[in-house]
Scaffold this active site. Structure first.
Site, PDB file in Angstrom:
ATOM      1  N   GLU A  81      10.275  32.310  44.799  1.00 58.51           N
ATOM      2  CA  GLU A  81      11.210  33.090  45.630  1.00 58.51           C
ATOM      3  C   GLU A  81      11.804  34.222  44.792  1.00 58.51           C
ATOM      4  O   GLU A  81      12.348  33.984  43.719  1.00 58.51           O
ATOM      5  CB  GLU A  81      12.345  32.199  46.147  1.00 58.51           C
ATOM      6  CG  GLU A  81      13.297  32.951  47.064  1.00 58.51           C
ATOM      7  CD  GLU A  81      14.515  32.125  47.503  1.00 58.51           C
ATOM      8  OE1 GLU A  81      15.141  31.487  46.636  1.00 58.51           O
ATOM      9  OE2 GLU A  81      14.836  32.144  48.706  1.00 58.51           O
ATOM     10  N   LYS A 132      34.102  26.454  49.164  1.00 57.27           N
ATOM     11  CA  LYS A 132      33.961  27.200  47.905  1.00 57.27           C
ATOM     12  C   LYS A 132      32.941  28.294  48.185  1.00 57.27           C
ATOM     13  O   LYS A 132      31.729  28.077  48.143  1.00 57.27           O
ATOM     14  CB  LYS A 132      33.473  26.257  46.807  1.00 57.27           C
ATOM     15  CG  LYS A 132      33.905  26.616  45.408  1.00 57.27           C
ATOM     16  CD  LYS A 132      33.360  27.932  44.896  1.00 57.27           C
ATOM     17  CE  LYS A 132      31.925  27.864  44.456  1.00 57.27           C
ATOM     18  NZ  LYS A 132      31.359  29.202  44.166  1.00 57.27           N
ATOM     19  N   CYS A 145      17.461  34.060  53.431  1.00 54.99           N
ATOM     20  CA  CYS A 145      16.541  32.962  53.102  1.00 54.99           C
ATOM     21  C   CYS A 145      15.321  32.978  54.002  1.00 54.99           C
ATOM     22  O   CYS A 145      14.271  32.469  53.647  1.00 54.99           O
ATOM     23  CB  CYS A 145      17.280  31.636  53.237  1.00 54.99           C
ATOM     24  SG  CYS A 145      18.040  31.467  54.859  1.00 54.99           S
ATOM     25  N   GLU A 191      20.717  23.539  52.782  1.00 57.73           N
ATOM     26  CA  GLU A 191      19.896  24.642  53.301  1.00 57.73           C
ATOM     27  C   GLU A 191      19.551  25.501  52.096  1.00 57.73           C
ATOM     28  O   GLU A 191      20.431  26.161  51.531  1.00 57.73           O
ATOM     29  CB  GLU A 191      20.669  25.409  54.372  1.00 57.73           C
ATOM     30  CG  GLU A 191      20.966  24.509  55.572  1.00 57.73           C
ATOM     31  CD  GLU A 191      21.764  25.167  56.689  1.00 57.73           C
ATOM     32  OE1 GLU A 191      22.414  26.195  56.455  1.00 57.73           O
ATOM     33  OE2 GLU A 191      21.733  24.639  57.812  1.00 57.73           O
TER      34      GLU A 191
END
Ligand code: NAD
Length: 484
Positions: A388, A176, A286, A252
């Site tokens: 973040e 997906k 990331c 992750e």
């Protein structure tokens, strides 16, 4: 208008409704994407189960590896197609997609094809209570059907990073991709056909997360494991959704990575390295460094040099070779990043560079651009230093001692990556070993050997992938003990 469809059991399949695929560089709709409902997700999982029984999991390792190498060749044979699709979906510069995203996709298949052929398993000769011996050895078996859910920042790279080892271990997959970047996962379906991967081994369902294809997939009782890359909060939601069925997960997740620049660094090297670590892919990796700690004797000079270097970032058509700075992925994500730019000012930051929206003409004026931005002057407790942002932005703070830098870098709930800049070998090793993260670079950033462990501590993830770690996640080990 292009139409992007689901790929189930070797066929391209329409859903009942479509959503728009938007080019972030100019805001134009480039395709209509067919959304998979519960029924189609179920069909994809059934197809994957059938393909597993049909023999993919039973092929010899050598045969499977040979097919994966063909996938790598097929990606390379359609290199320009993949690059164009990735550039249109993400708005990233063509130079980046050609240098990073697409070559890495082919490399992912090559590395795991090679590894599955060459990686053995341990065996032990043990003593039995009656003084005889027993031989223990393990065999690697597929987990079954693996659900793979991926984000939009490096769409093909991150998808193939999971698809390749999952298939190498004999699993079949339902992927997906992010709703923002559906194109390359679908192109990969054509490539799988071209490479002779049997129907049902690789399936694609399009859609969103909650109450859509993502959640339908994680909750599906016939999915044996879930591997996910994306936001930490989404990881939490997926964990809840798989809890009752105890599916193994590999996550992750996000990061708030710190770079530490010591006064004894190679100055020009460090400036160039940090510039990349902050601004590559417009900060939407990331592993990007949103916190930069610089030792006080070189602090002012470093801030000035990084700001000067940032003037080299050029916005332009993503298809131009001279463009090296792209838009954010969506208007919603731009709003999020700009809200942090506003917050930084409220929290008392000084914008040394950028801090707003660039003035652009023509089609790019409709793109989702923000200025590359450098802040100083924030307290370590500021939200902009803690949360973040996932944009082209960093905060630079001074430090005096090694101890202080280590403490500041580790003062976060995340734990993905760190980058240390020093010419002292001893200091590099010493500081690196004290970082509470999954990966630490010394005098470099984003240098990756795909055989090494990759993942994060704290809110940055669960488990490690890469090399043997991927093979171990995507397989069930059966230890066999034979009394001799
Ligand atoms: P996201 O979590 O919003 O979405 C990722 C994927 O999860 C998408 O396909 C989305 O549709 C799906 N999803 C969302 N909610 C879901 C749910 N409840 N159930 C099932 N699926 C769901 O992340 P994003 O915005 O696409 O990506 C950016 C984030 O990814 C950042 O936090 C970044 O740090 C992280 N990231 C981490 C790594 C890593 O290797 N650690 C790599 C790249 C990106």
């Amino acid at each position: 208008m292009k139409s992007i469809q689901n790929y189930i059991d070797g066929n391209f399949v329409r859903g009942k409704q479509d959503f728009a695929d938007v080019n972030p560089a100019d805001g134009s709709v480039i395709a209509h994407v067919s959304e998979a409902d519960q029924y189609l997700v179920d069909a994809a999982v059934r197809a994957a189960r059938k393909a597993l029984r049909g023999g993919w999991g039973r092929l010899t390792v050598r045969e499977r590896a040979a097919r994966l190498l063909k996938v790598a060749d097929a990606i390379e044979s359609r290199f320009d197609c993949f690059v164009a699709a990735e550039v249109a979906d993400t708005g990233k510069p063509i130079t980046l997609a050609s240098r990073l995203d697409v070559p890495r996709a082919a490399a992912n298949f090559r590395v795991f094809a090679d590894l599955i052929k060459t990686t053995g398993l341990e065996s032990f000769q043990s003593e039995t209570p009656d003084g005889n011996t027993a031989l223990n050895y393990a065999v690697r078996k597929p987990l079954g059907v693996v659900g793979i859910i991926t984000p939009w920042n490096l769409p093909l790279l991150l998808l193939t990073w999971k698809v390749a080892p999952a298939l190498a271990c004999g699993n079949t997959v339902v992927v997906k991709p992010s709703e923002e970047t559906p194109a390359t996962a679908t192109l990969l379906a054509e490539t799988m056909q071209q490479a002779g991967i049997p129907s049902g081994v690789y399936n694609v369902v399009h859609g969103f997360g909650p109450n859509s294809a993502g959640e339908f997939l994680t909750q599906h009782p016939d999915v044996n494991a879930v591997t996910f890359t994306g936001e930490s909060q989404t990881g939490g939601a997926i964990m809840k959704s798989v809890a009752a069925s105890l599916k193994p997960v590999s996550f992750e997740l996000g990061g708030k990575n710190a770079a530490i620049v010591f006064a004894d660094c190679d100055f020009d090297d460090a400036v160039a390295g940090i510039s990349d670590a902050v601004f590559l892919n417009s900060g939407q990796i990331c592993l990007c460094m949103e916190r930069v700690y610089v030792q006080r004797p070189i602090f002012d000079r470093f801030v000035e040099a990084l700001a000067r270097k940032s003037q080299d970032l050029r916005i332009g058509s993503p298809m131009e070779n001279t463009t090296n700075f792209g838009p954010l992925i969506s208007s919603a994500h731009r709003e999020k990043v700009l809200s942090y730019y506003r917050l930084a000012r409220e929290e008392g930051a000084t914008a040394v560079f950028g801090g707003g929206i660039p003035q652009l003409d023509g089609p790019l004026a409709q793109g989702f651009y923000v200025q590359p931005t450098i802040y100083t002057g924030l307290a370590e407790s500021a939200r902009c230093v803690k949360e973040e942002i996932f944009g082209p932005v960093c905060h630079i703070a001074p430090f005096d001692t090694d101890e202080e830098a280590i403490n500041m870098a580790n003062d976060t709930k995340y734990g993905l990556a760190a980058s240390i800049w020093t010419t002292s070998l001893k200091r590099g090793h010493h500081v690196a070993q004290q970082m509470n993260v999954g990966i630490t670079w010394v005098n470099c950033w984003f240098l990756r050997d795909l055989r090494t462990p990759f993942g994060g501590a704290g809110l940055s993830g669960i488990g490690r992938e890469g090399g043997i770690h991927s093979l171990n996640f995507y397989s069930e080990l059966n230890n066999i003990c034979v009394r001799l």
